[in-house]
Design an enzyme around this catalytic site. Structure first.
Site, PDB file in Angstrom:
ATOM      1  N   ALA A   1       0.805  -1.233   0.000  1.00 45.10           N
ATOM      2  CA  ALA A   1       0.000   0.000   0.000  1.00 45.10           C
ATOM      3  C   ALA A   1       0.829   1.270   0.000  1.00 45.10           C
ATOM      4  O   ALA A   1       0.270   2.372   0.017  1.00 45.10           O
ATOM      5  CB  ALA A   1      -0.938   0.005   1.204  1.00 45.10           C
TER       6      ALA A   1
ATOM      7  N   TYR B   1       7.136 -13.177 -14.859  1.00 45.86           N
ATOM      8  CA  TYR B   1       6.067 -12.336 -14.300  1.00 45.86           C
ATOM      9  C   TYR B   1       4.700 -12.859 -14.732  1.00 45.86           C
ATOM     10  O   TYR B   1       3.780 -12.985 -13.910  1.00 45.86           O
ATOM     11  CB  TYR B   1       6.264 -10.897 -14.768  1.00 45.86           C
ATOM     12  CG  TYR B   1       5.202  -9.935 -14.304  1.00 45.86           C
ATOM     13  CD1 TYR B   1       5.176  -9.489 -12.987  1.00 45.86           C
ATOM     14  CD2 TYR B   1       4.234  -9.453 -15.185  1.00 45.86           C
ATOM     15  CE1 TYR B   1       4.212  -8.585 -12.557  1.00 45.86           C
ATOM     16  CE2 TYR B   1       3.266  -8.560 -14.765  1.00 45.86           C
ATOM     17  CZ  TYR B   1       3.247  -8.133 -13.451  1.00 45.86           C
ATOM     18  OH  TYR B   1       2.280  -7.248 -13.029  1.00 45.86           O
TER      19      TYR B   1
END
Length: 250
Positions: free
Chosen positions: A16, A158
């Site tokens: 965050a 990824y």
């Protein structure tokens, strides 16, 4: 749009501190939610984020642990629950990327991305599952990627980690649905962040041409979707993989 039930919910958001994760945290705060977030060691940064969350209208709790350190993670969350707190939502946003052509990918690159993007999310979510089942009506959102659906050059590792999150999401949705815990995946496309801001203007223009809506998305677009998914407004949605990509992968 306001989701009144979020004012009574505590939601853990990983990753965050910046970008999409920060936007999610602040948007939940604007919904009056209690936003719980983890941080690895920068006390000043954690204090700044907590202040921003409270200024936006929410409550903030910072927990110090690295997602790849299972012992520290469980200790921090055990302490959180021991203090009488609960969680009704989990947003697995933390992740990393390392672009690398196949011929240059090293075994340690594979291990690193798997640990951060997939293993850490699975370990955290598995740990919290028993608590979320007791909370009633909880919601899990896993941040995958459009690359996990369509693949991309120089992003084999990824893409594999993000595709893995999709399989994990669907399996968790099936396993936890009887206890009214929902689990969905979000697949952002090209989103304007610090990373994309560093791209040359010509490169950004080329990316925009591949998007039917003709522009990159904003972190706020993703945050709005996540708020919907952790709220009761999406109470009959689980096991879904939702693209937010301006039509890039139709």
């Amino acid at each position: 749009m306001m989701f009144p039930d979020l004012a009574q919910k505590s939601i853990l958001v990983t990753g965050a501190s910046r970008g999409i994760g920060r936007s999610i945290a602040l948007t939940l705060a604007a919904q009056k939610a209690h936003v719980v977030f983890n941080y690895r060691g920068d006390e000043a940064q954690a204090k700044e984020l907590a202040g921003a969350i409270e200024a936006a209208g929410g409550r903030a709790t910072a927990l110090k642990f690295d997602l790849t350190d299972t012992a520290a993670m469980t200790q921090a969350l055990d302490g959180y629950y021991a203090a009488g707190n609960t969680l009704q939502g989990l947003v697995n946003n933390a992740g990393k990327s390392k672009d690398q052509l196949v011929l240059r990918v090293k075994p340690e690159d594979i291990e690193d991305l798997l640990n951060v993007n997939l293993k850490a999310t699975m370990v955290l979510t598995n740990y919290l599952a028993k608590h979320l089942m007791k909370a009633g009506g909880a919601s899990i959102v896993n941040m995958s990627s459009i690359v996990g659906l369509m693949g991309n050059t120089a992003q084999t590792v990824y893409a594999a980690t993000k595709a893995g999150l999709i399989g994990y999401t669907k399996s968790m949705a099936k396993e936890l649905s009887s206890r009214q815990v929902r689990c969905n995946a979000v697949c952002p496309g090209f989103i304007s962040t610090d990373m994309t801001a560093a791209l040359p203007e010509k490169a950004k223009e080329e990316y925009a041409k591949s998007i039917p809506l003709g522009r990159m998305g904003e972190a706020q677009d993703v945050a709005n979707l996540v708020c919907f998914l952790v709220s009761n407004a999406s109470g009959y949605i689980t096991g879904e993989v939702i693209k937010i990509d301006g039509g890039l992968y139709i």
